[in-house]
Design an enzyme around this catalytic site. Structure first.
Site, PDB file in Angstrom:
ATOM      1  N   GLU A  96      -5.835  -5.223  10.300  1.00  0.00           N
ATOM      2  CA  GLU A  96      -4.795  -4.368  10.261  1.00  0.00           C
ATOM      3  C   GLU A  96      -5.096  -3.528  11.764  1.00  0.00           C
ATOM      4  O   GLU A  96      -5.796  -2.671  11.714  1.00  0.00           O
ATOM      5  CB  GLU A  96      -4.587  -3.231   9.361  1.00  0.00           C
ATOM      6  CG  GLU A  96      -4.346  -4.011   7.933  1.00  0.00           C
ATOM      7  CD  GLU A  96      -3.666  -2.664   6.988  1.00  0.00           C
ATOM      8  OE1 GLU A  96      -2.514  -3.136   6.750  1.00  0.00           O
ATOM      9  OE2 GLU A  96      -4.302  -1.686   6.961  1.00  0.00           O
ATOM     10  N   SER A 154       3.169  -2.667  10.186  1.00  0.00           N
ATOM     11  CA  SER A 154       4.683  -2.752  10.521  1.00  0.00           C
ATOM     12  C   SER A 154       5.217  -4.200  10.116  1.00  0.00           C
ATOM     13  O   SER A 154       6.109  -4.490  10.600  1.00  0.00           O
ATOM     14  CB  SER A 154       4.861  -2.268  11.828  1.00  0.00           C
ATOM     15  OG  SER A 154       4.469  -0.983  12.036  1.00  0.00           O
ATOM     16  N   GLU A 198      -6.854   4.570   7.608  1.00  0.00           N
ATOM     17  CA  GLU A 198      -6.742   6.147   7.274  1.00  0.00           C
ATOM     18  C   GLU A 198      -7.805   6.569   6.743  1.00  0.00           C
ATOM     19  O   GLU A 198      -8.254   7.777   6.823  1.00  0.00           O
ATOM     20  CB  GLU A 198      -5.417   6.261   6.383  1.00  0.00           C
ATOM     21  CG  GLU A 198      -4.008   5.921   7.323  1.00  0.00           C
ATOM     22  CD  GLU A 198      -2.981   5.471   6.630  1.00  0.00           C
ATOM     23  OE1 GLU A 198      -2.826   5.604   5.324  1.00  0.00           O
ATOM     24  OE2 GLU A 198      -2.065   4.833   7.120  1.00  0.00           O
ATOM     25  N   GLY A 218       2.245   1.790  10.692  1.00  0.00           N
ATOM     26  CA  GLY A 218       3.068   3.036  10.580  1.00  0.00           C
ATOM     27  C   GLY A 218       3.613   3.421  11.775  1.00  0.00           C
ATOM     28  O   GLY A 218       4.357   4.658  11.958  1.00  0.00           O
ATOM     29  N   ASN A 270       0.698  -1.306   0.066  1.00  0.00           N
ATOM     30  CA  ASN A 270      -0.043   0.029   0.002  1.00  0.00           C
ATOM     31  C   ASN A 270       0.891   1.211   0.097  1.00  0.00           C
ATOM     32  O   ASN A 270       1.304   1.507   1.188  1.00  0.00           O
ATOM     33  CB  ASN A 270      -0.781  -0.033   1.450  1.00  0.00           C
ATOM     34  CG  ASN A 270      -1.664   1.324   1.294  1.00  0.00           C
ATOM     35  OD1 ASN A 270      -1.963   2.076   0.360  1.00  0.00           O
ATOM     36  ND2 ASN A 270      -2.232   1.464   2.583  1.00  0.00           N
TER      37      ASN A 270
HETATM   38  C1  PEP Z   1      -0.969  -0.164   5.864  1.00  0.00           C
HETATM   39  O1  PEP Z   1      -0.908   1.203   5.455  1.00  0.00           O
HETATM   40  O2  PEP Z   1      -1.844  -0.794   5.660  1.00  0.00           O
HETATM   41  C2  PEP Z   1       0.178  -0.592   6.738  1.00  0.00           C
HETATM   42  C3  PEP Z   1      -0.063  -1.704   7.264  1.00  0.00           C
HETATM   43  O3  PEP Z   1       1.474   0.238   6.821  1.00  0.00           O
HETATM   44  P1  PEP Z   1       2.737  -0.044   7.718  1.00  0.00           P
HETATM   45  O4  PEP Z   1       2.975  -1.352   6.934  1.00  0.00           O
HETATM   46  O5  PEP Z   1       3.674   0.949   7.370  1.00  0.00           O
HETATM   47  O6  PEP Z   1       2.423   0.005   9.084  1.00  0.00           O
END
Ligand code: PEP
Length: 257
Positions: free
Chosen positions: A171, A217, A101, A177, A13
């Site tokens: 998630e 992450s 988000e 993030g 993403n």
């Molecule tokens: C995401 O934006 O779906 C995500 C998992 O971001 P990150 O891997 O940076 O935590």
């Protein structure tokens, strides 16, 4: 992962990152680093304006391109939005729906997530539907109820064949993030819970065919451990998907065939 019943899907993403020229440079960088991935699909969800260029840049690879959002209406006065047909026509195969988000900054709700999931499937796109709890919700002990509600709402009104084409991304918001990854056990437990919900609603055959990703992450170091969980069938990856070496390390960790 369970390669007997379902495909592993590693999806990046990119959020609001990378210009078209940076997208082309990324494609050239990862080509020599990617192994064969018969059982692992690789997807990059990129800003809508860059989808046609990304489709061209990744043409000789097995990387499919996806959108990061879509509208559920077929057309109309929705300034700044894109329809599922627009995504499809420029070559997108996937679309992320209900990312935290979008829920947080753009008023995405479980109702709009459901409408968008229907629209994506009707257009032949595979939706990657994001669900997940906040830190407060986890600490209050409502993760299971919340995830069950989000999953049921997202899938409401879909038939079995459609549910099989949905990818669910678990998630936890507190892990996105932030560098704080859920432990493999925490992530595995919630993904198993999601599969149990689908089993209850749609039966065992559908449940074992659905790809459930972990996101939050995930990186080159922790991917193998997370992907070793039986109910984690891939990842939705933000930050680490922007770096060719890290992204290919994650892809190759999922390449068990
Ligand atoms: C995401 O934006 O779906 C995500 C998992 O971001 P990150 O891997 O940076 O935590």
């Amino acid at each position: 992962m369970n390669l007997k019943y379902r495909k592993t899907i590693i999806a990046g993403n990119w959020k609001m990152n990378k210009t078209l020229s940076e997208t082309k440079a990324f494609a050239e960088a990862i080509k020599p680093m990617m192994g064969k991935h018969k059982w692992c699909e690789v997807v990059l969800c990129v800003p809508a304006v860059n989808i046609p260029g990304a489709v061209k840049a990744f043409k000789d690879t097995r990387v499919a391109i996806g959108g990061e959002n879509c509208h559920y209406e077929a057309s109309g006065a929705f300034t700044g939005e894109v329809t599922v047909e627009m995504l499809k026509e420029v070559g997108a195969k996937y679309v992320i729906i209900g990312h935290s988000e979008r829920r947080q900054y753009y008023n995405e709700t479980d109702i709009t997530v459901n409408k968008k999931t229907h629209a994506a499937l009707a257009a032949g796109l595979r939706p990657i539907v994001c669900v997940g709890e906040s830190l407060e919700q986890r600490e209050m002990g409502v993760t299971e109820e919340l995830i069950a509600y989000q999953v049921k709402m997202a899938l409401s009104g879909l038939n079995e064949g459609q549910v099989r084409r949905v990818v669910i991304a678990y998630e936890p918001i507190w892990a996105i993030g932030t560098g704080k990854t859920a432990t493999a056990q925490q992530a595995g437990e919630v993904c198993a819970h999601i599969r149990a919900i689908i089993r209850k609603e749609y039966g065992a055959r559908v449940a074992r065919a659905v790809t459930i990703q972990y996101g939050g992450s995930m990186n080159a170091k922790n991917a193998a451990e997370l992907l070793a969980q039986p109910d984690i069938d891939g990842g939705l990856i933000g930050g680490a998907s922007l770096k060719p070496e890290d992204f290919t390390t994650i892809i190759n960790a999922a390449n068990q065939d």
